[in-house]
Motif scaffolding. Sequence first.
Motif, PDB file in Angstrom:
ATOM      1  N   SER A   3       0.830  -1.203   0.000  1.00  0.00           N
ATOM      2  CA  SER A   3       0.000   0.000   0.000  1.00  0.00           C
ATOM      3  C   SER A   3       0.859   1.245   0.000  1.00  0.00           C
ATOM      4  CB  SER A   3      -0.920   0.002   1.219  1.00  0.00           C
ATOM      5  OG  SER A   3      -0.174   0.182   2.385  1.00  0.00           O
ATOM      6  N   ASN A   5       1.858   4.617   1.595  1.00  0.00           N
ATOM      7  CA  ASN A   5       1.785   5.205   2.932  1.00  0.00           C
ATOM      8  C   ASN A   5       2.163   6.663   2.951  1.00  0.00           C
ATOM      9  OD1 ASN A   5       0.920   3.052   4.608  1.00  0.00           O
ATOM     10  ND2 ASN A   5       2.853   2.065   4.117  1.00  0.00           N
ATOM     11  N   LEU A  24      -6.380  -1.165  10.510  1.00  0.00           N
ATOM     12  CA  LEU A  24      -5.825  -0.715   9.234  1.00  0.00           C
ATOM     13  C   LEU A  24      -6.223  -1.681   8.113  1.00  0.00           C
ATOM     14  CD1 LEU A  24      -2.395   0.833   8.686  1.00  0.00           C
ATOM     15  CD2 LEU A  24      -3.183  -0.916   7.142  1.00  0.00           C
ATOM     16  N   VAL A  25      -6.085  -2.972   8.360  1.00  0.00           N
ATOM     17  CA  VAL A  25      -6.445  -3.976   7.362  1.00  0.00           C
ATOM     18  C   VAL A  25      -7.942  -3.917   7.066  1.00  0.00           C
ATOM     19  CG1 VAL A  25      -6.661  -6.476   6.990  1.00  0.00           C
ATOM     20  CG2 VAL A  25      -4.497  -5.513   7.785  1.00  0.00           C
ATOM     21  N   SER A  27      -9.890  -1.439   7.240  1.00  0.00           N
ATOM     22  CA  SER A  27     -10.255  -0.213   6.523  1.00  0.00           C
ATOM     23  C   SER A  27      -9.888  -0.272   5.041  1.00  0.00           C
ATOM     24  CB  SER A  27      -9.594   0.998   7.181  1.00  0.00           C
ATOM     25  OG  SER A  27      -8.198   1.028   6.913  1.00  0.00           O
ATOM     26  N   ARG A  28      -9.003  -1.185   4.652  1.00  0.00           N
ATOM     27  CA  ARG A  28      -8.514  -1.234   3.269  1.00  0.00           C
ATOM     28  C   ARG A  28      -8.932  -2.462   2.484  1.00  0.00           C
ATOM     29  NH1 ARG A  28      -2.353   0.990   3.839  1.00  0.00           N
ATOM     30  NH2 ARG A  28      -2.891   2.870   4.979  1.00  0.00           N
ATOM     31  N   PHE A  29      -9.334  -3.516   3.149  1.00  0.00           N
ATOM     32  CA  PHE A  29      -9.616  -4.776   2.467  1.00  0.00           C
ATOM     33  C   PHE A  29     -10.992  -5.300   2.863  1.00  0.00           C
ATOM     34  CE2 PHE A  29      -5.050  -4.375   2.851  1.00  0.00           C
ATOM     35  CZ  PHE A  29      -4.618  -4.677   1.570  1.00  0.00           C
ATOM     36  N   THR A  88       3.327  -0.186   6.015  1.00  0.00           N
ATOM     37  CA  THR A  88       3.161  -0.763   4.688  1.00  0.00           C
ATOM     38  C   THR A  88       2.478  -2.118   4.813  1.00  0.00           C
ATOM     39  OG1 THR A  88       5.134   0.354   3.893  1.00  0.00           O
ATOM     40  CG2 THR A  88       4.394  -1.559   2.633  1.00  0.00           C
TER      41      THR A  88
END
Length: 116
Positions: A3, A5, A24-25, A27-29, A88
């Motif tokens: 990703s 950053n 974090l994971v 929110s992105r996947f 990352t």
Amino acid sequence: MTSDNSSPAGPRTGPTTPQEALELVRSRFGQPRNTDGSPAPLQVREFDLGYLVYATYPPRVTPVDADGRPLPAQPGGSSLVVAKDTGTVSTLPNYPPQQAIALYRRQQDRRKASEG
């Protein structure tokens, strides 16, 4: 996949807790799913370089062919590592946790060696 950053204020620092890495994971996947469509629980394993985030699935009966021989597992799935120092996110094959962590370490060693 890694990703991006970067931000207007400069590079972000990585998560400091397993919960931050999991957030974090998430929110992105997308949420991984079991074969019945229900959400598969996510686990986080902290190690020196980061946080391994992976789904856990219920045990399945191994399919067999007409002669009773086990068929190969279906391909697919991945685990994610969130680097502690940068945040990352890297994808890895859906290996058992210790094997995924070892692969990530080898990848990082090769990256550092190639940077000089």
